[in-house]
Design an enzyme around this catalytic site. Structure first.
Site, PDB file in Angstrom:
ATOM      1  N   ARG A  50       0.799  -1.043  -0.027  1.00 52.50           N
ATOM      2  CA  ARG A  50      -0.019   0.022  -0.068  1.00 52.50           C
ATOM      3  C   ARG A  50       0.896   1.273   0.168  1.00 52.50           C
ATOM      4  O   ARG A  50       0.535   2.315  -0.630  1.00 52.50           O
ATOM      5  CB  ARG A  50      -1.159   0.033   1.147  1.00 52.50           C
ATOM      6  N   LYS A 149      -2.494   7.334   1.066  1.00 53.24           N
ATOM      7  CA  LYS A 149      -2.327   7.414   2.494  1.00 53.24           C
ATOM      8  C   LYS A 149      -1.102   8.545   2.630  1.00 53.24           C
ATOM      9  O   LYS A 149      -0.112   8.045   2.835  1.00 53.24           O
ATOM     10  CB  LYS A 149      -1.898   5.993   2.989  1.00 53.24           C
ATOM     11  N   GLU A 182     -15.753   7.071   5.979  1.00 52.06           N
ATOM     12  CA  GLU A 182     -14.946   6.424   6.950  1.00 52.06           C
ATOM     13  C   GLU A 182     -14.801   7.228   8.073  1.00 52.06           C
ATOM     14  O   GLU A 182     -15.179   8.462   8.051  1.00 52.06           O
ATOM     15  CB  GLU A 182     -13.707   5.853   6.264  1.00 52.06           C
TER      16      GLU A 182
HETATM   17  N1  PMP Z   1      -9.249   5.003   7.131  1.00 50.47           N
HETATM   18  C1  PMP Z   1      -8.240   5.962   7.346  1.00 50.47           C
HETATM   19  C2  PMP Z   1      -8.505   7.419   6.754  1.00 50.47           C
HETATM   20  C3  PMP Z   1      -7.077   5.662   8.117  1.00 50.47           C
HETATM   21  O1  PMP Z   1      -6.293   6.533   8.386  1.00 50.47           O
HETATM   22  C4  PMP Z   1      -7.118   4.330   8.670  1.00 50.47           C
HETATM   23  C5  PMP Z   1      -5.651   3.912   9.386  1.00 50.47           C
HETATM   24  N2  PMP Z   1      -4.645   3.461   8.450  1.00 50.47           N
HETATM   25  C6  PMP Z   1      -7.796   3.296   7.998  1.00 50.47           C
HETATM   26  C7  PMP Z   1      -8.891   3.731   7.640  1.00 50.47           C
HETATM   27  C8  PMP Z   1      -7.643   1.753   8.453  1.00 50.47           C
HETATM   28  O2  PMP Z   1      -6.830   1.099   7.727  1.00 50.47           O
HETATM   29  P1  PMP Z   1      -5.860   0.106   8.117  1.00 50.47           P
HETATM   30  O3  PMP Z   1      -6.847  -0.766   8.708  1.00 50.47           O
HETATM   31  O4  PMP Z   1      -5.188  -0.318   7.167  1.00 50.47           O
HETATM   32  O5  PMP Z   1      -5.392   0.606   9.476  1.00 50.47           O
END
Ligand code: PMP
Length: 296
Positions: A50, A149, A182
């Site tokens: 990622r 990200k 989210e």
């Molecule tokens: N959405 C956002 C905006 C985030 O910052 C995160 C944390 N990385 C997630 C969702 C969850 O992602 P992950 O399960 O890969 O940690």
């Protein structure tokens, strides 16, 4: 504490980046947050993939050798004698003159920070956390795609400020079309009539690694799963709500705005099987030899 900065470990006090770094000046960079259990970084490959994707979406070159990145992560953990750790890998555009042009920066800045993983308070899991639906909308996919990200986190920070003002822990953001996306650092799930629902990637979310695992586990547990477009009212009408991310795993939500939910069975079951998945992963990596995690 030792920090990995541009190919070497340095003491925390010396882990300094220039004020001309474009990560600092413009939020121009990408990062990953990972969690290590018993010396093993869970889903390391997926996080690094990622990171490469985020970097490629902003035209940033990350060291192409994945094993080099893995070794750097484990070297940093080893240098800090940490087994249960929070691991943050950051790559910024690097040092360069002021100006937006990425080509002004010759070498990306590469940082790995590891800290002891501090568990979230037990009450968060036993009673659930509270959330609001923020007025701050999630970035449009064709403006700043949430699948990147990036270090540019103001969208989420503005929503978090709203949550704090309302006395809530997390803020859930809608997109411009009025669909749930989210949380500020988490993906959102809810259950209605035995269907486990979560916004689809098309709604404009980060496709969380935890989200992906939880979706798979839910199917394995015999749940019907629906990824799609959902409204605020769908969320309000849910029987149960929970959020997921790498460090919090599966965390129940007891309240969204004025609507209260019971701390549900689905979140509990999925958290339990998620933990099982983590254990199996750790055992498997350890069983495959010391090459990748060789820092006892
Ligand atoms: N959405 C956002 C905006 C985030 O910052 C995160 C944390 N990385 C997630 C969702 C969850 O992602 P992950 O399960 O890969 O940690």
């Amino acid at each position: 504490m030792q920090v990995y900065l541009n190919n070497k470990l340095v003491p925390r006090a010396e882990a300094l980046v220039s004020v001309f770094d474009h990560g600092f000046l413009y939020g121009d960079g990408v990062y990953e947050t990972m969690r290590a259990y018993d010396g093993v970084v869970f889903m390391l490959d997926e996080h690094l993939m990622r990171l490469y994707r985020s970097a490629s979406l902003i035209g940033l070159t990350v060291p192409p050798d994945m094993n080099q990145l893995k070794n750097a992560v484990y070297e940093t953990m080893g240098a800090n004698s940490l087994k249960n750790a929070y691991v943050r890998l950051t790559v910024s555009r690097g040092y360069g003159p002021i100006g937006l042009d990425p080509d002004l920066c010759e070498v990306p800045t590469f940082v790995i920070i590891v800290e002891e993983m501090k568990d979230y308070p037990k009450t968060y899991y036993e009673q659930g956390i509270s959330a609001i639906i923020s007025g701050t909308k999630r970035n449009l996919r064709d403006a700043i795609n949430p699948q990147i990200k990036s270090l540019n986190f103001l969208n989420n920070i503005l929503a978090k400020i709203e949550a704090k003002k309302a006395g809530a822990y997390e803020a859930i953001m809608m997109n411009a079309a009025g669909h749930v996306t989210e949380g500020t650092i988490s993906n959102v799930f809810f259950c209605t009539d035995d269907v486990l629902c979560t916004p689809s990637v098309g709604c404009g979310i980060l496709d969380g690694i935890t989200r992906n695992i939880v979706l798979g586990l839910a199917v394995r547990e015999g749940l019907t799963v629906r990824e799609g477009e959902f409204t605020k009212d769908d969320l309000y009408g849910a029987k149960e709500v929970f959020i997921t991310n790498t460090t919090m795993e599966v965390m129940p939500v007891r309240q969204v705005d004025a609507v209260r939910y019971g701390v549900g069975e689905v979140a509990k079951i999925l958290h339990k099987v998620y933990r099982g998945e983590v254990r199996a992963y750790v055992t498997n990596v350890k069983g495959s030899g010391p090459s990748l995690w060789g820092y006892e």
